[in-house]
Design an enzyme around this catalytic site. Structure first.
Site, PDB file in Angstrom:
ATOM      1  N   ARG A 147     108.291  44.954  72.600  1.00  0.00           N
ATOM      2  CA  ARG A 147     106.851  45.370  72.252  1.00  0.00           C
ATOM      3  C   ARG A 147     106.514  45.850  70.929  1.00  0.00           C
ATOM      4  O   ARG A 147     107.197  46.232  70.299  1.00  0.00           O
ATOM      5  CB  ARG A 147     106.564  46.655  73.163  1.00  0.00           C
ATOM      6  CG  ARG A 147     105.148  47.016  73.096  1.00  0.00           C
ATOM      7  CD  ARG A 147     104.747  48.187  73.854  1.00  0.00           C
ATOM      8  NE  ARG A 147     104.956  49.482  72.828  1.00  0.00           N
ATOM      9  CZ  ARG A 147     104.656  50.706  73.356  1.00  0.00           C
ATOM     10  NH1 ARG A 147     104.109  51.124  74.459  1.00  0.00           N
ATOM     11  NH2 ARG A 147     104.716  51.610  72.326  1.00  0.00           N
ATOM     12  N   TYR A 159      99.614  53.681  66.650  1.00  0.00           N
ATOM     13  CA  TYR A 159      99.147  52.860  67.679  1.00  0.00           C
ATOM     14  C   TYR A 159      98.202  51.711  67.424  1.00  0.00           C
ATOM     15  O   TYR A 159      97.113  52.151  66.879  1.00  0.00           O
ATOM     16  CB  TYR A 159      98.853  53.582  69.083  1.00  0.00           C
ATOM     17  CG  TYR A 159     100.140  53.905  69.878  1.00  0.00           C
ATOM     18  CD1 TYR A 159     100.632  52.542  70.422  1.00  0.00           C
ATOM     19  CD2 TYR A 159     100.593  55.011  70.209  1.00  0.00           C
ATOM     20  CE1 TYR A 159     101.780  52.780  71.302  1.00  0.00           C
ATOM     21  CE2 TYR A 159     101.599  55.311  71.047  1.00  0.00           C
ATOM     22  CZ  TYR A 159     102.040  53.830  71.748  1.00  0.00           C
ATOM     23  OH  TYR A 159     103.256  54.205  72.612  1.00  0.00           O
ATOM     24  N   ASP A 183     100.886  46.842  73.256  1.00  0.00           N
ATOM     25  CA  ASP A 183     100.193  48.245  74.042  1.00  0.00           C
ATOM     26  C   ASP A 183      98.840  48.532  73.331  1.00  0.00           C
ATOM     27  O   ASP A 183      98.832  49.081  72.187  1.00  0.00           O
ATOM     28  CB  ASP A 183     100.967  49.137  74.485  1.00  0.00           C
ATOM     29  CG  ASP A 183     100.632  50.387  75.193  1.00  0.00           C
ATOM     30  OD1 ASP A 183      99.387  50.380  75.559  1.00  0.00           O
ATOM     31  OD2 ASP A 183     101.375  51.109  75.472  1.00  0.00           O
ATOM     32  N   HIS A 185      96.951  50.811  74.438  1.00  0.00           N
ATOM     33  CA  HIS A 185      96.928  52.109  75.128  1.00  0.00           C
ATOM     34  C   HIS A 185      95.520  52.623  75.259  1.00  0.00           C
ATOM     35  O   HIS A 185      94.983  53.890  74.769  1.00  0.00           O
ATOM     36  CB  HIS A 185      97.431  53.107  73.837  1.00  0.00           C
ATOM     37  CG  HIS A 185      98.519  53.779  74.161  1.00  0.00           C
ATOM     38  ND1 HIS A 185      98.267  55.256  74.610  1.00  0.00           N
ATOM     39  CD2 HIS A 185     100.086  53.781  74.266  1.00  0.00           C
ATOM     40  CE1 HIS A 185      99.665  55.683  74.861  1.00  0.00           C
ATOM     41  NE2 HIS A 185     100.403  54.753  74.823  1.00  0.00           N
ATOM     42  N   GLU A 209      98.608  45.385  77.052  1.00  0.00           N
ATOM     43  CA  GLU A 209      98.981  46.420  78.154  1.00  0.00           C
ATOM     44  C   GLU A 209      97.896  47.483  77.903  1.00  0.00           C
ATOM     45  O   GLU A 209      97.329  47.711  76.866  1.00  0.00           O
ATOM     46  CB  GLU A 209     100.244  47.087  77.670  1.00  0.00           C
ATOM     47  CG  GLU A 209     100.396  48.369  78.443  1.00  0.00           C
ATOM     48  CD  GLU A 209     101.874  48.932  78.121  1.00  0.00           C
ATOM     49  OE1 GLU A 209     102.647  48.323  77.949  1.00  0.00           O
ATOM     50  OE2 GLU A 209     101.841  50.364  78.157  1.00  0.00           O
ATOM     51  N   GLU A 235     100.264  52.835  84.030  1.00  0.00           N
ATOM     52  CA  GLU A 235     101.239  53.714  83.765  1.00  0.00           C
ATOM     53  C   GLU A 235     100.545  55.058  84.143  1.00  0.00           C
ATOM     54  O   GLU A 235     101.392  55.852  84.377  1.00  0.00           O
ATOM     55  CB  GLU A 235     101.671  53.650  82.286  1.00  0.00           C
ATOM     56  CG  GLU A 235     100.750  54.078  81.270  1.00  0.00           C
ATOM     57  CD  GLU A 235     101.311  53.885  80.071  1.00  0.00           C
ATOM     58  OE1 GLU A 235     102.134  52.840  79.575  1.00  0.00           O
ATOM     59  OE2 GLU A 235     100.998  54.790  78.943  1.00  0.00           O
ATOM     60  N   ARG A 256     101.605  48.067  86.411  1.00  0.00           N
ATOM     61  CA  ARG A 256     102.741  48.720  85.474  1.00  0.00           C
ATOM     62  C   ARG A 256     103.095  50.437  86.479  1.00  0.00           C
ATOM     63  O   ARG A 256     103.530  51.384  85.659  1.00  0.00           O
ATOM     64  CB  ARG A 256     102.443  49.050  84.151  1.00  0.00           C
ATOM     65  CG  ARG A 256     102.683  47.940  83.594  1.00  0.00           C
ATOM     66  CD  ARG A 256     102.481  48.052  81.809  1.00  0.00           C
ATOM     67  NE  ARG A 256     103.569  48.613  81.369  1.00  0.00           N
ATOM     68  CZ  ARG A 256     103.568  49.907  81.059  1.00  0.00           C
ATOM     69  NH1 ARG A 256     102.422  50.616  81.081  1.00  0.00           N
ATOM     70  NH2 ARG A 256     104.418  50.587  80.374  1.00  0.00           N
ATOM     71  N   GLU A 312     110.166  48.205  81.087  1.00  0.00           N
ATOM     72  CA  GLU A 312     109.904  48.942  79.774  1.00  0.00           C
ATOM     73  C   GLU A 312     111.538  49.588  79.699  1.00  0.00           C
ATOM     74  O   GLU A 312     111.635  50.215  80.758  1.00  0.00           O
ATOM     75  CB  GLU A 312     108.942  49.641  79.925  1.00  0.00           C
ATOM     76  CG  GLU A 312     108.849  50.212  78.333  1.00  0.00           C
ATOM     77  CD  GLU A 312     107.701  51.131  78.399  1.00  0.00           C
ATOM     78  OE1 GLU A 312     106.985  51.724  79.479  1.00  0.00           O
ATOM     79  OE2 GLU A 312     107.463  51.561  77.191  1.00  0.00           O
ATOM     80  N   TRP A 375      94.380  57.952  73.992  1.00  0.00           N
ATOM     81  CA  TRP A 375      95.681  58.178  73.181  1.00  0.00           C
ATOM     82  C   TRP A 375      96.288  56.912  72.581  1.00  0.00           C
ATOM     83  O   TRP A 375      95.967  55.858  73.206  1.00  0.00           O
ATOM     84  CB  TRP A 375      96.790  58.816  74.160  1.00  0.00           C
ATOM     85  CG  TRP A 375      97.867  59.277  73.267  1.00  0.00           C
ATOM     86  CD1 TRP A 375      97.903  60.497  72.599  1.00  0.00           C
ATOM     87  CD2 TRP A 375      99.059  58.941  73.544  1.00  0.00           C
ATOM     88  NE1 TRP A 375      98.886  60.834  72.244  1.00  0.00           N
ATOM     89  CE2 TRP A 375      99.818  59.895  72.534  1.00  0.00           C
ATOM     90  CE3 TRP A 375      99.667  57.846  73.790  1.00  0.00           C
ATOM     91  CZ2 TRP A 375     101.049  59.784  72.075  1.00  0.00           C
ATOM     92  CZ3 TRP A 375     101.299  57.728  73.482  1.00  0.00           C
ATOM     93  CH2 TRP A 375     101.837  58.688  72.537  1.00  0.00           C
TER      94      TRP A 375
HETATM   95  C1  CS2 Z   1     103.558  54.366  76.446  1.00  0.00           C
HETATM   96  C2  CS2 Z   1     104.039  55.659  76.848  1.00  0.00           C
HETATM   97  O1  CS2 Z   1     105.528  53.404  77.352  1.00  0.00           O
HETATM   98  C3  CS2 Z   1     104.385  53.122  77.168  1.00  0.00           C
HETATM   99  O2  CS2 Z   1     103.740  52.065  77.341  1.00  0.00           O
HETATM  100  O3  CS2 Z   1     102.102  54.044  76.801  1.00  0.00           O
HETATM  101  O4  CS2 Z   1     104.751  56.002  75.799  1.00  0.00           O
HETATM  102  C4  CS2 Z   1     103.187  56.760  77.227  1.00  0.00           C
HETATM  103  O5  CS2 Z   1     102.433  57.112  75.946  1.00  0.00           O
HETATM  104  C5  CS2 Z   1     104.006  57.878  77.474  1.00  0.00           C
HETATM  105  O6  CS2 Z   1     104.923  57.709  78.420  1.00  0.00           O
HETATM  106  C6  CS2 Z   1     103.035  58.929  77.951  1.00  0.00           C
HETATM  107  O7  CS2 Z   1     103.835  60.261  78.556  1.00  0.00           O
HETATM  108 MG    MG Z   2     101.588  52.189  77.516  1.00  0.00          MG
END
Ligand code: CS2
Ligand code: MG
Length: 375
Positions: A147, A159, A183, A185, A209, A235, A256, A312, A375
């Site tokens: 990634r 990010y 990602d 995010h 992602e 996630e 995911r 991952e 985030w």
């Molecule tokens: C991220 C994570 O791994 C990923 O894809 O999006 O690092 C995520 O920010 C954290 O697991 C949040 O706790």
């Molecule tokens: Mg992620």
């Protein structure tokens, strides 16, 4: 096989982890990860104050029944705290059952569907050059999928910016044989995500992602109409209901959801089965805020489900690995859960006690004008 004891361990060997240990009358114990990054103590309390008293005396072999009991019996369904607590119970019970039968967990989940589990690592840098360097490092370590995230020079956050330039550069340097993931995010609006997906098409991403927040599942329709870049999401999901529409309308390519945040092995298997019908594959979240107990469980799941896509993998710190000795291993870009009975992950409670909980939160991201952003 009566449950005689259950307790919650909270430790911080580099970052906070919450682990449930369930002990049975014949001395077999099982572990389940209950870590919810930034809200760890809520899950610890949910377990200690409300779940553990109801576990004592139950038959540890009745995994499905216990899952339904805690899901339906609470009346208040779903949500990250509830589902992480249920996941911990469920994972620990699968661990107990596999140990009692003296087999690695994946044997109980249908056996291995593949010889090993493809994983992706994280190449992040504060600018494009640093990300290219980090990417090269992962390639050297043997990763077949990486990634890539690059930050804006001058800004502290790393990010999701400059993706088309970054991807063009990575394809030029590393060719077409390596899988590249990105990602976003949850930061884009659907139309911005659609445009990014389109711009990235020439670089053949493995996936894009979390292109946009997914509370509004139908927003993925817009992205889907405009791009053939594969999409991954899940996630932050807790149940099958968070992704039902995404899967049934084939709006995503990879789901995911994680063992720890989506109700454990029992519930994740149901999500994978629904996804299989719609040709959606799994892509389990595996950041370092999920403990080695979750990683072990995820690898057994990944090895067994037919529609597995990718896992991952961010290695934990040496301290964490010592607190959680484990049978899983990485070699040449793939992982294996190992063949120890159960999950193959243990908890060194004496060592864990040396790393007490430290309050910590996820960083808050703001736009330049101060507005809080995803985030
Ligand atoms: C991220 C994570 O791994 C990923 O894809 O999006 O690092 C995520 O920010 C954290 O697991 C949040 O706790
Ligand atoms: Mg992620």
């Amino acid at each position: 096989m009566k449950i005689t004891d259950a307790k919650v361990n909270v430790c911080c060997p580099g970052r906070n982890f919450v682990t449930l240990k369930i002990v049975t009358e014949d001395g077999i114990y099982g572990l389940g990860d209950a870590t919810l990054n930034g809200r760890e103590l809520s899950v610890a309390s949910y377990l200690t104050d409300h779940v553990v008293p109801l576990l004592i005396g139950r038959d540890a072999r009745r995994i499905e029944d216990i899952w339904q009991y805690f899901y339906k019996g609470a009346y208040w369904r779903r949500g990250p705290v509830t589902m992480s607590a249920i996941a911990a119970v469920d994972t620990a019970l699968w661990d107990v059952k596999a140990k009692s039968l003296n087999v690695p967990l994946y044997q109980l989940l249908g056996g291995a569907s593949r010889d090993s589990v493809l994983v992706y690592g994280h190449a992040s840098g504060s600018d494009l050059e640093k990300t290219v360097e980090a990417f090269a490092h992962y390639v050297k370590l043997g990763y077949k999928a990486v990634r890539a995230q690059s930050g804006i020079p001058g800004l502290s956050s790393t990010y999701g910016v400059g993706a088309p330039q970054l991807l063009a550069r990575l394809r030029k340097e590393f060719g077409s044989q390596i899988h590249i993931l990105h990602d976003a995010h949850h930061r884009l609006t659907p139309i911005e995500a659609a445009r990014l997906g389109k711009d990235l098409e020439p670089f053949r991403l493995f996936w894009l992602e979390d292109p946009t927040p997914a509370e509004l599942q139908e927003s993925f329709r817009l992205i889907r109409q405009h791009t053939t870049t594969p999409l991954a999401v899940g996630e932050v999901f807790n149940t099958i209901f968070d992704c039902q529409q995404l899967i049934q309308e084939q709006l995503i390519d990879y789901i995911r959801t994680t063992v720890v945040h989506a109700g454990g092995i029992t519930h994740l298997k149901k999500i994978a089965s629904l996804a299989e019908i719609y040709q959606v594959r799994t892509g389990s979240h595996g950041a370092t805020d999920l403990s080695p107990v979750c990683m072990g469980a995820a690898l057994h799941f990944d090895l067994s489900v037919h529609n597995f896509g990718i896992q991952e993998y961010m290695p934990h710190t040496a301290e964490t690995d010592k607190v959680f000795p484990h049978a899983y291993s990485f070699k040449d870009g793939v992982m294996h859960p190992g063949d120890a009975p159960g999950l193959g992950v243990d908890l060194d409670e004496a060592l864990a006690a040396k790393y007490p909980y430290e309050r910590a939160y996820l960083p808050i991201n703001r736009k330049l004008d101060g507005t809080i952003h995803n985030w």
